[in-house]
Design a protein around this motif. Structure first.
Motif, PDB file in Angstrom:
ATOM      1  N   GLU A  98       0.602  -0.779  -4.840  1.00 15.60           N
ATOM      2  CA  GLU A  98      -0.384   0.273  -5.087  1.00 15.60           C
ATOM      3  C   GLU A  98       0.304   1.614  -4.901  1.00 15.60           C
ATOM      4  O   GLU A  98       1.258   1.734  -4.123  1.00 15.60           O
TER       5      GLU A  98
ATOM      6  N   HIS B 285      -0.549  10.983  -2.350  1.00 13.35           N
ATOM      7  CA  HIS B 285      -1.883  10.578  -1.904  1.00 13.35           C
ATOM      8  C   HIS B 285      -2.846  11.746  -1.719  1.00 13.35           C
ATOM      9  O   HIS B 285      -4.002  11.690  -2.130  1.00 13.35           O
TER      10      HIS B 285
ATOM     11  N   GLU C 264      -3.770   4.184  -8.416  1.00 18.16           N
ATOM     12  CA  GLU C 264      -5.031   4.779  -7.947  1.00 18.16           C
ATOM     13  C   GLU C 264      -5.155   6.225  -8.414  1.00 18.16           C
ATOM     14  O   GLU C 264      -4.400   7.105  -7.990  1.00 18.16           O
TER      15      GLU C 264
ATOM     16  N   HIS D 251       0.841  -1.208   0.000  1.00 17.04           N
ATOM     17  CA  HIS D 251       0.000   0.000   0.000  1.00 17.04           C
ATOM     18  C   HIS D 251       0.874   1.255   0.000  1.00 17.04           C
ATOM     19  O   HIS D 251       1.608   1.490   0.952  1.00 17.04           O
TER      20      HIS D 251
ATOM     21  N   ASP E  90      -0.740   6.259  -5.508  1.00 19.04           N
ATOM     22  CA  ASP E  90      -1.786   7.227  -5.839  1.00 19.04           C
ATOM     23  C   ASP E  90      -1.251   8.282  -6.808  1.00 19.04           C
ATOM     24  O   ASP E  90      -0.100   8.726  -6.666  1.00 19.04           O
TER      25      ASP E  90
ATOM     26  N   LYS F 250      -6.549   9.624  -8.156  1.00 18.54           N
ATOM     27  CA  LYS F 250      -7.183  10.409  -7.088  1.00 18.54           C
ATOM     28  C   LYS F 250      -7.904  11.639  -7.639  1.00 18.54           C
ATOM     29  O   LYS F 250      -8.691  12.244  -6.920  1.00 18.54           O
TER      30      LYS F 250
HETATM   31 CA    CA Z   1      -4.441   4.589  -2.443  1.00 17.42          CA
END
Ligand code: CA
Ligand code: G3P
Length: 268
Positions: free
Chosen positions: A56, A71, A130, A29, A58, A132
């Motif tokens: 993962e 993030h 990811e 993560h 962001d 965002k």
């Molecule tokens: Ca994330």
């Protein structure tokens, strides 16, 4: 008799070795973010060292149209300097230090670009990217992914924003896309398998990436998702008992801040 016993042991050895491997994909993560500053090259490289199956991270779009890995929509927490990512250029963002908040040995760690993160991915591993921000990032995302030389199956796209998943699938149906959902959002009713499956189908998602929750996500819930032809993943699990409950519910992938540690615990 003795030879039969030895040959039986040799035959069984590979099976027992296999049984010791967790039967889920372990996803780091924000990189190995328990041990290294989240969403940095140090964190993703450590994730690979810790034998994560995937990592993962962001992404946001900068003012000058570049993709950076961070993030929050602001630089306040990880750089200790006030600023909005979408209102800053890549050059401005690169001047910041997002390592030293995690420890002096990480001082000098920069906000990475997407292409720098993708360049670390070893053969046979993959990333969960990811998104965002909104769909405005998609054309640059498509360009960077194509330039990376990675296979489409190595670059999964995830997002809380259903409209981003739908838009990515329209442009790049070959990319695996998973819709990220919090199962028990504060102040709202818990989400049901039926409503999530319906929405996931509408947006052409390949699966659901759900907040781990042993009260809501049981085997009945998990079976419904998988019978609908969707992948079932969870985040963010740093607790072995919860990880085991999620595996019993049928999840295929677990996102964790501690990939090396979780793999070891699940292999016991
Ligand atoms: Ca994330
Ligand atoms: O893997 C999904 C998870 O990362 C979503 O939560 O806030 O850590 O981005 P967040």
């Amino acid at each position: 008799m003795m030879r039969t016993a030895i040959s039986l042991m040799l035959t069984l050895a590979p099976l027992s070795a296999l049984a010791a491997e967790p039967q889920v994909e372990i996803v780091a993560h924000r990189g190995a973010s328990f041990d290294a500053p989240e969403n940095t090259l140090a964190a993703i490289k450590l994730a690979w060292e810790q034998n994560a199956d995937a990592s993962e991270f962001d992404i946001f779009l900068t003012k000058d149209g570049k993709i950076v890995v961070i993030h929050d929509p602001t630089t306040n927490r990880t750089a200790g300097v006030a600023g909005k990512v979408a209102e800053m250029t890549l050059d401005e963002l690169r001047k910041l230090d997002v390592g030293k908040w995690k420890g002096a040995r990480f001082a000098g760690e920069k906000i990475p670009t997407l292409d720098e993160m993708l360049a670390t991915v070893p053969a046979g591993k993959r990333v969960f990217i990811e998104v965002k921000c909104g769909p405005e990032i998609i054309s640059e995302l498509d360009r960077v992914l194509k330039a990376s030389g990675l296979k489409p199956e190595q670059t999964a796209i995830i997002s809380f924003h259903a409209e981003v998943i739908a838009a990515v699938k329209k442009v790049r149906p070959d990319l695996p896309c998973y819709w990220v959902v919090s199962l028990a959002p504060r102040g709202q009713k818990p989400r049901t398998a039926e409503e999530l499956i319906k929405k996931a189908k509408e947006i052409q998602a390949d699966g659901l990436d759900l907040s781990a929750n042993a009260e809501i996500l049981d085997k009945t819930f998990g079976d419904k998702v998988k019978q609908a032809g969707l992948k079932l993943y969870v985040w963010t699990v740093n607790d072995v008992e919860l990880a085991k409950k999620m595996i019993a519910a049928g999840v295929e992938s677990i996102t964790t801040d501690k990939p090396g540690w979780l793999r070891e615990q699940l292999a016991k």
